[in-house]
Design a protein around this motif. Structure first.
Motif, mmCIF file in Angstrom:
data_model
loop_
_atom_site.group_PDB
_atom_site.id
_atom_site.type_symbol
_atom_site.label_atom_id
_atom_site.label_comp_id
_atom_site.label_asym_id
_atom_site.label_seq_id
_atom_site.Cartn_x
_atom_site.Cartn_y
_atom_site.Cartn_z
ATOM 1 N N MET A 177 -6.984 2.813 4.494
ATOM 2 C CA MET A 177 -5.805 2.571 5.274
ATOM 3 C C MET A 177 -5.141 3.905 5.560
ATOM 4 O O MET A 177 -4.889 4.686 4.650
ATOM 5 C CB MET A 177 -4.847 1.655 4.503
ATOM 6 N N TYR A 178 -4.868 4.151 6.834
ATOM 7 C CA TYR A 178 -4.078 5.304 7.241
ATOM 8 C C TYR A 178 -2.620 4.872 7.182
ATOM 9 O O TYR A 178 -2.264 3.802 7.706
ATOM 10 C CB TYR A 178 -4.432 5.725 8.662
ATOM 11 N N ALA A 179 -1.776 5.677 6.532
ATOM 12 C CA ALA A 179 -0.400 5.269 6.308
ATOM 13 C C ALA A 179 0.496 6.480 6.116
ATOM 14 O O ALA A 179 0.024 7.610 6.021
ATOM 15 C CB ALA A 179 -0.328 4.381 5.063
ATOM 16 N N THR A 180 1.799 6.192 6.052
ATOM 17 C CA THR A 180 2.776 7.189 5.637
ATOM 18 C C THR A 180 3.522 6.631 4.436
ATOM 19 O O THR A 180 3.453 5.429 4.155
ATOM 20 C CB THR A 180 3.788 7.530 6.754
ATOM 21 N N GLY A 181 4.242 7.493 3.756
ATOM 22 C CA GLY A 181 4.956 7.068 2.566
ATOM 23 C C GLY A 181 6.193 6.242 2.840
ATOM 24 O O GLY A 181 6.588 5.426 2.018
ATOM 25 N N SER A 182 6.810 6.429 4.003
ATOM 26 C CA SER A 182 8.089 5.764 4.257
ATOM 27 C C SER A 182 8.026 4.611 5.246
ATOM 28 O O SER A 182 9.017 3.914 5.438
ATOM 29 C CB SER A 182 9.099 6.798 4.764
ATOM 30 N N CYS A 183 6.899 4.365 5.840
ATOM 31 C CA CYS A 183 6.758 3.309 6.842
ATOM 32 C C CYS A 183 6.867 1.926 6.190
ATOM 33 O O CYS A 183 6.099 1.601 5.285
ATOM 34 C CB CYS A 183 5.404 3.469 7.524
ATOM 35 N N PRO A 184 7.821 1.084 6.645
ATOM 36 C CA PRO A 184 7.963 -0.244 6.040
ATOM 37 C C PRO A 184 6.737 -1.128 6.251
ATOM 38 O O PRO A 184 6.405 -1.945 5.386
ATOM 39 C CB PRO A 184 9.201 -0.833 6.713
ATOM 40 N N TYR A 185 6.053 -0.969 7.370
ATOM 41 C CA TYR A 185 4.845 -1.773 7.599
ATOM 42 C C TYR A 185 3.710 -1.320 6.694
ATOM 43 O O TYR A 185 2.894 -2.134 6.260
ATOM 44 C CB TYR A 185 4.439 -1.728 9.071
ATOM 45 N N CYS A 186 3.672 -0.025 6.392
ATOM 46 C CA CYS A 186 2.675 0.474 5.438
ATOM 47 C C CYS A 186 2.944 -0.124 4.056
ATOM 48 O O CYS A 186 2.013 -0.530 3.354
ATOM 49 C CB CYS A 186 2.725 2.001 5.360
ATOM 50 N N MET A 187 4.209 -0.182 3.678
ATOM 51 C CA MET A 187 4.575 -0.758 2.383
ATOM 52 C C MET A 187 4.180 -2.224 2.320
ATOM 53 O O MET A 187 3.662 -2.692 1.297
ATOM 54 C CB MET A 187 6.079 -0.594 2.146
ATOM 55 N N ARG A 188 4.384 -2.944 3.400
ATOM 56 C CA ARG A 188 3.991 -4.363 3.434
ATOM 57 C C ARG A 188 2.479 -4.518 3.338
ATOM 58 O O ARG A 188 1.987 -5.416 2.654
ATOM 59 C CB ARG A 188 4.514 -5.018 4.703
ATOM 60 N N ALA A 189 1.751 -3.649 4.022
ATOM 61 C CA ALA A 189 0.290 -3.706 3.956
ATOM 62 C C ALA A 189 -0.183 -3.428 2.532
ATOM 63 O O ALA A 189 -1.072 -4.115 2.018
ATOM 64 C CB ALA A 189 -0.328 -2.711 4.933
ATOM 65 N N ARG A 190 0.429 -2.444 1.870
ATOM 66 C CA ARG A 190 0.067 -2.154 0.475
ATOM 67 C C ARG A 190 0.301 -3.372 -0.409
ATOM 68 O O ARG A 190 -0.545 -3.721 -1.232
ATOM 69 C CB ARG A 190 0.892 -0.982 -0.052
ATOM 70 N N ARG A 191 1.468 -3.987 -0.249
ATOM 71 C CA ARG A 191 1.794 -5.158 -1.084
ATOM 72 C C ARG A 191 0.811 -6.297 -0.845
ATOM 73 O O ARG A 191 0.395 -6.968 -1.791
ATOM 74 C CB ARG A 191 3.226 -5.621 -0.827
ATOM 75 N N LEU A 192 0.447 -6.528 0.403
ATOM 76 C CA LEU A 192 -0.505 -7.595 0.704
ATOM 77 C C LEU A 192 -1.848 -7.311 0.051
ATOM 78 O O LEU A 192 -2.444 -8.186 -0.579
ATOM 79 C CB LEU A 192 -0.653 -7.767 2.214
ATOM 80 N N LEU A 193 -2.320 -6.080 0.174
ATOM 81 C CA LEU A 193 -3.605 -5.731 -0.446
ATOM 82 C C LEU A 193 -3.523 -5.791 -1.965
ATOM 83 O O LEU A 193 -4.475 -6.221 -2.624
ATOM 84 C CB LEU A 193 -4.060 -4.350 0.030
ATOM 85 N N GLU A 194 -2.385 -5.397 -2.530
ATOM 86 C CA GLU A 194 -2.196 -5.517 -3.983
ATOM 87 C C GLU A 194 -2.251 -6.972 -4.419
ATOM 88 O O GLU A 194 -2.867 -7.313 -5.430
ATOM 89 C CB GLU A 194 -0.870 -4.889 -4.405
ATOM 90 N N ARG A 195 -1.579 -7.846 -3.663
ATOM 91 C CA ARG A 195 -1.599 -9.290 -3.990
ATOM 92 C C ARG A 195 -3.011 -9.845 -3.940
ATOM 93 O O ARG A 195 -3.356 -10.750 -4.695
ATOM 94 C CB ARG A 195 -0.707 -10.078 -3.031
ATOM 95 N N LYS A 196 -3.811 -9.298 -3.042
ATOM 96 C CA LYS A 196 -5.203 -9.748 -2.932
ATOM 97 C C LYS A 196 -6.063 -9.197 -4.067
ATOM 98 O O LYS A 196 -7.176 -9.654 -4.273
ATOM 99 C CB LYS A 196 -5.800 -9.320 -1.581
ATOM 100 N N GLY A 197 -5.546 -8.204 -4.775
ATOM 101 C CA GLY A 197 -6.281 -7.633 -5.892
ATOM 102 C C GLY A 197 -7.425 -6.735 -5.479
ATOM 103 O O GLY A 197 -8.378 -6.561 -6.234
ATOM 104 N N VAL A 198 -7.333 -6.162 -4.297
ATOM 105 C CA VAL A 198 -8.407 -5.292 -3.823
ATOM 106 C C VAL A 198 -8.033 -3.829 -4.021
ATOM 107 O O VAL A 198 -6.865 -3.476 -4.113
ATOM 108 C CB VAL A 198 -8.758 -5.552 -2.343
#
Length: 86
Positions: free
Chosen positions: A1-22
């Motif tokens: 995943m290409y992302a930045t540290g402060s992007c709210p959509y990046c944070m949401r994508a991280r949380r979704l992937l974390e919830r998926k356990g990947v």
């Protein structure tokens, strides 16, 4: 995943992937600005996040969330009995 540290959509994508356990690899284009052009070339888009699953561009957070709602994200991530990586 290409992302930045402060992007709210990046944070949401991280949380979704974390919830998926990947596990995923994150390329921080705010820390490595030269990677931005790479992201645009590979994804055809100029916004973050840009998520790739098995090398396939799937888009940003909205695209990821839509795949999840449609039940396709688990299949793409290999959570239907396969491996789990993004």
């Amino acid at each position: 995943m290409y992302a930045t540290g402060s992007c709210p959509y990046c944070m949401r994508a991280r949380r979704l992937l974390e919830r998926k356990g990947v596990h995923w690899r994150e390329i921080r284009v705010d820390e490595e600005p030269h990677r931005w052009a790479e992201m645009e070339r590979l994804s055809g888009r100029g916004t973050v996040p840009q998520v790739f699953i098995d090398g396939r561009p799937v888009g940003g957070f909205d695209d990821l969330a839509e795949l999840d709602l449609e039940g396709e994200l688990d299949r793409l991530l290999g959570l239907d009995g396969g491996r789990a990586s993004a």
